[in-house]
Design a protein around this motif. Structure first.
Motif, PDB file in Angstrom:
ATOM      1  N   CYS A 453      15.594   6.302  -9.145  1.00  0.00           N
ATOM      2  CA  CYS A 453      14.242   6.789  -8.838  1.00  0.00           C
ATOM      3  C   CYS A 453      14.165   7.183  -7.356  1.00  0.00           C
ATOM      4  N   PRO A 454      13.394   8.228  -7.015  1.00  0.00           N
ATOM      5  CA  PRO A 454      13.267   8.525  -5.580  1.00  0.00           C
ATOM      6  C   PRO A 454      12.651   7.332  -4.845  1.00  0.00           C
ATOM      7  N   GLY A 455      13.092   7.142  -3.617  1.00  0.00           N
ATOM      8  CA  GLY A 455      12.572   6.021  -2.826  1.00  0.00           C
ATOM      9  C   GLY A 455      11.087   6.218  -2.594  1.00  0.00           C
ATOM     10  N   LEU A 456      10.314   5.190  -2.866  1.00  0.00           N
ATOM     11  CA  LEU A 456       8.875   5.353  -2.613  1.00  0.00           C
ATOM     12  C   LEU A 456       8.297   4.102  -1.961  1.00  0.00           C
ATOM     13  N   VAL A 457       7.346   4.371  -1.086  1.00  0.00           N
ATOM     14  CA  VAL A 457       6.715   3.266  -0.359  1.00  0.00           C
ATOM     15  C   VAL A 457       5.578   2.721  -1.214  1.00  0.00           C
ATOM     16  N   PHE A 458       5.710   1.462  -1.597  1.00  0.00           N
ATOM     17  CA  PHE A 458       4.669   0.809  -2.384  1.00  0.00           C
ATOM     18  C   PHE A 458       3.568   0.337  -1.436  1.00  0.00           C
ATOM     19  N   PRO A 459       2.363   0.153  -1.945  1.00  0.00           N
ATOM     20  CA  PRO A 459       1.344  -0.371  -1.049  1.00  0.00           C
ATOM     21  C   PRO A 459       1.686  -1.820  -0.674  1.00  0.00           C
ATOM     22  N   SER A 460       1.719  -2.058   0.588  1.00  0.00           N
ATOM     23  CA  SER A 460       2.056  -3.406   1.069  1.00  0.00           C
ATOM     24  C   SER A 460       1.284  -3.641   2.360  1.00  0.00           C
ATOM     25  N   PHE A 461       1.090  -4.881   2.727  1.00  0.00           N
ATOM     26  CA  PHE A 461       0.383  -5.161   3.975  1.00  0.00           C
ATOM     27  C   PHE A 461       1.368  -5.205   5.123  1.00  0.00           C
ATOM     28  N   ALA A 462       0.897  -4.752   6.274  1.00  0.00           N
ATOM     29  CA  ALA A 462       1.712  -4.880   7.488  1.00  0.00           C
ATOM     30  C   ALA A 462       0.819  -5.449   8.571  1.00  0.00           C
ATOM     31  N   THR A 463       1.422  -6.181   9.478  1.00  0.00           N
ATOM     32  CA  THR A 463       0.600  -6.776  10.539  1.00  0.00           C
ATOM     33  C   THR A 463       0.201  -5.716  11.562  1.00  0.00           C
TER      34      THR A 463
END
Ligand code: GTP
Length: 719
Positions: A453-463
């Motif tokens: 699958c193409p690399g995809l950024v999942f929704p995640s929290f960042a500080t």
């Protein structure tokens, strides 16, 4: 009416003034008013004066007066909120803790978009419309969450087409392998994706593949293994980089073996030829001298030699195999040695029941090994076969074939993992995130298909934004603000480690001056930029932005290694093994001050305190001056001049080449230098009978300089 004594006190004006200020007196010394705007009650006309407009200062003064505040005292009453430098792009320890707690609280809101339910009756356009609506709802939900709770989300994938690829991969796959980076597995893991996989079909399974496990020590892997086991997560450690290295070694080994086998075959062929020749000779000799045994004796050493050669060859062949065997045993022994030594300790403690504890320890090692071992490609393949459920679907044309989906963030190593499984470079690998654009189906074996699958950024929290840069989610080259991310690097790796890796010395503020002992982003960047000679064009100041790009790339590529610990573990302790200074090669320390190297020698030689500043040419100033004005060093420290002037200064090019219009040509069009020209003039004058000083004077331009300010008559226009 009394006659006035003086003219000054007479008149209507005087009478009015007297009437207005009746009974009031000038303030005496020591009777100063509090504020310049302060007025005595005085005449009612002053108090009732209308004020419609006020400047800031007037407004401030009148307010202060109304409040009866002594504002001059307030000015001096400065409250120091924090005496430490704080980077606004970074979080304080307390704030970070608070943010992480909040992330934990809202974790369940981090969903992946679902493909709406469809069946045979749903038309294509209908499904597309439904998909768009559901996707928009999902996006709105996340935006509201981020806004309402002031949470920072990763720049998650917003293109529906990419999510469509993921939906297809999930629908096709029996086992969905989520690939994460071992340096921060939880950041890259989407729990909701796992839920979604089982929602699509409860028979489908999930596996967490912790790639780049070469970055983790055995102890770190053990800590993660404990965490994942506790959470009931199926996982495995893998390193596509190590797998590739091993495959390349094996390939080289194979090639070498083939070459040796060829050589051996040639040698054997030559040997048998010479044996045949010898046999023939012997037979001839035997015929000549019957009954003589000598021939047999002479034959023996040759045979012995031949056999020893082949033995040597064989041992050489084995020798070429040895390194690989050693390699493997080395890897294993490295991992096992620690555990073995721990077990030894256990044995000593439990002497009465040694045999039992011994076996228990071995079992324990085996179990642990299984949990923490970095699998090689073959083992990974076997694990995939074991983990993939058999889902019978007679309608599927690929029924009976194991289908495995590989999903993950960009740059976590999906392509590298597939290449390792394939044993060759079928999928291109790049250090730039987001290379794979469409999902690919790869037939690994007749019984197994991989869906990349193409690399995809999942929704995640960042500080912070800096956190995302460090996790490789934001591209480094487009970065404008870099102090947040570099500040994090400086916080995560001990100063001594940064210094050892780069061979620099980072000057930090002392605690009295408000420093924390940890370098700030600026301190680190300046030290790095100066050491590497990165300067801003035209200004000569350290180029911090360029330094930041290098440092951050080193961090993302693992040169500066930091691994996030499982929740509850202390980061510094978790990374203690990585940060042992003896792991780093001793490097020559690069200068990290713009003070020339010779200046410090000068300071030492003259035993002057470096920072003493008497203003009389001693100390640091004198040292810098003496070095700077040394003729041979001058060009190195002079401000940079570009263009013709620079060449002139550095003597890079002769003047005639710099200013070609000043060149002269002779009658034949040939070049005549100034020296030649001067010589020509002198020769001409001599021919005319003028000689000596006059000839020199006329021929020499310098002697004409004295008249340069006097207007010379050109001669033209005379009468
Ligand atoms: N140290 C280390 N580096 C790795 C490993 N696997 C991959 N890399 C590096 O990580 C980078 C990204 O690898 P890719 O395989 O292209 O990653 P990807 O997930 O396919 O990336 P996209 O195609 O963008 O989705 C490359 O620079 C690899 O060399 C590993 O096991 N260890």
């Amino acid at each position: 009416m009394a006659i006035p004594k003086s003219k000054k006190n007479v008149g209507l004006g005087q009478a009015i003034i007297k009437a207005r200020f009746k009974g009031r007196s000038r303030p005496k010394d020591g009777d100063e008013r509090l504020h310049s705007t302060e007025m005595e009650d005085g005449g009612s006309w002053t108090r009732l004066q209308s004020v419609t407009q006020e400047g800031d200062l007037e407004s401030f003064l009148s307010t202060a007066e109304l409040a009866g505040t002594e504002f001059t005292a307030e000015k001096l009453n400065i409250k120091v909120i924090s005496n430490q430098y704080e980077n606004p792009f970074m979080l304080s320890a307390d704030k970070e803790k608070e943010t992480l707690e909040k992330h934990q609280e809202f974790k369940s809101h981090l969903t992946v978009p679902r493909r709406p339910h469809w069946d045979e009756t749903t038309t294509g356009p209908e499904l597309q419309r439904m998909e768009r609506t559901s996707f928009l709802d999902w996006r709105r939900g996340l935006a509201t969450l981020a806004e309402r709770e002031t949470l920072l989300l990763t720049p998650f994938e917003r293109n529906i087409e990419v999510w469509r690829q993921l939906w297809r991969v999930i629908e096709r796959s029996h086992l969905v392998v989520q690939i994460v980076d071992a340096r921060n597995p939880l950041f890259f893991r989407s729990t909701d994706l796992e839920t979604y996989v089982t929602e699509v079909d409860p028979r489908k399974k999930n596996l967490l593949l912790i790639n780049k496990a070469d970055y983790l020590t055995v102890k770190q892997r053990k800590r993660w293994a404990d965490y994942f086991d506790n959470e009931g997560i199926r996982y495995t450690f893998f390193s596509a980089a190590l797998a590739k290295e091993k495959q390349e070694k094996e390939q080289a080994q194979r090639e070498k073996m083939e070459e040796l086998a060829l050589q051996l075959a040639e040698l054997k062929a030559r040997q048998s030829d010479s044996d045949e020749e010898e046999e023939e000779e012997e037979e001839e000799e035997e015929e000549e001298a019957t009954g003589n045994d000598k021939g047999a004796e002479t034959k023996e050493p040759a045979a012995a030699e031949a056999s020893s050669t082949s033995a040597n060859k064989e041992s050489k062949e084995q020798g070429t195999q040895e390194p690989e065997v050693e390699e493997e045993s080395e890897e294993e022994s490295e991992e096992e040695s620690e555990e073995e030594s721990e077990d030894d300790d256990d044995d000593d403690e439990e002497k009465p029941n040694k045999t039992h504890s011994h076996w228990k320890a071995i079992k324990e090692v085996e179990k642990d090994d299984e949990r923490t071992r970095i699998r090689d490609t073959k083992e990974l393949y076997e694990l995939l076969v074991k983990e993939t459920p058999i889902i019978d679907d007679p309608r599927n044309p690929l029924n009976g074939i194991m289908s495995i989906g590989l999903v993950g963030y960009p740059n976590v190593g999906k392509s590298s993992t597939i290449n390792a499984l394939l044993g060759e470079h079928a999928v291109s690998v790049s250090a730039t995130p987001g290379k794979t654009k469409h999902f690919q189906t790869i037939h690994l074996t007749p019984k197994m298909i991989l869906c990349d699958c193409p690399g995809l950024v999942f929704p995640s929290f960042a500080t912070t934004q800096g956190d995302m840069v460090c996790n490789g989610v934001l591209p480094i080259d487009q970065l404008r603000e870099f102090t947040g991310s570099v500040g994090l690097v400086a916080q995560r790796l001990p100063r001594e480690v940064l210094e050892a890796i780069y061979g620099i010395k980072i000057a930090v503020l002392s605690e009295e001056e408000g420093g924390t002992g940890m370098p700030t982003a600026e301190e680190f960047l300046i030290a790095y930029a100066v050491a590497r000679g990165f300067t801003k064009a035209g200004q000569g100041n350290p180029d911090e932005s360029r330094a930041a790009r290098y440092i951050l790339k080193d961090y993302v590529n693992g040169k500066l290694l930091y691994c996030a610990p499982p929740p509850g573990d202390e980061a510094l302790e978790f990374n203690a093994e990585h940060n042992q200074l003896d792991r780093f090669k001793k490097r020559k320390q690069l200068p990290t001050s713009r003070l020339p190297a010779t200046a410090s020698t000068y300071i030492n030689m003259n035993s002057v305190t470096p920072l003493s500043h008497t203003g009389s040419g001693t100390g640091k100033t004198a040292a810098v001056d003496s070095t700077f004005f040394k003729p041979e060093r001058r060009t190195a420290y002079l401000p940079k001049v570009t263009g013709k002037m620079a060449l002139d200064i550095t003597g890079g090019m002769p003047r005639v080449q710099l200013f070609p219009h000043q060149q002269r040509t002779d009658n034949q069009g040939g070049y005549v230098s100034r020296k030649m020209r001067k010589q020509g003039i002198q020769d001409g004058l001599l021919d005319m009978g003028i000689e000596g000083g006059i000839a020199g004077a006329l021929g020499n331009k310098k002697h004409k300089k004295g008249k340069k300010n006097i207007k010379q008559r050109s001669g033209g226009g005379l009468f």
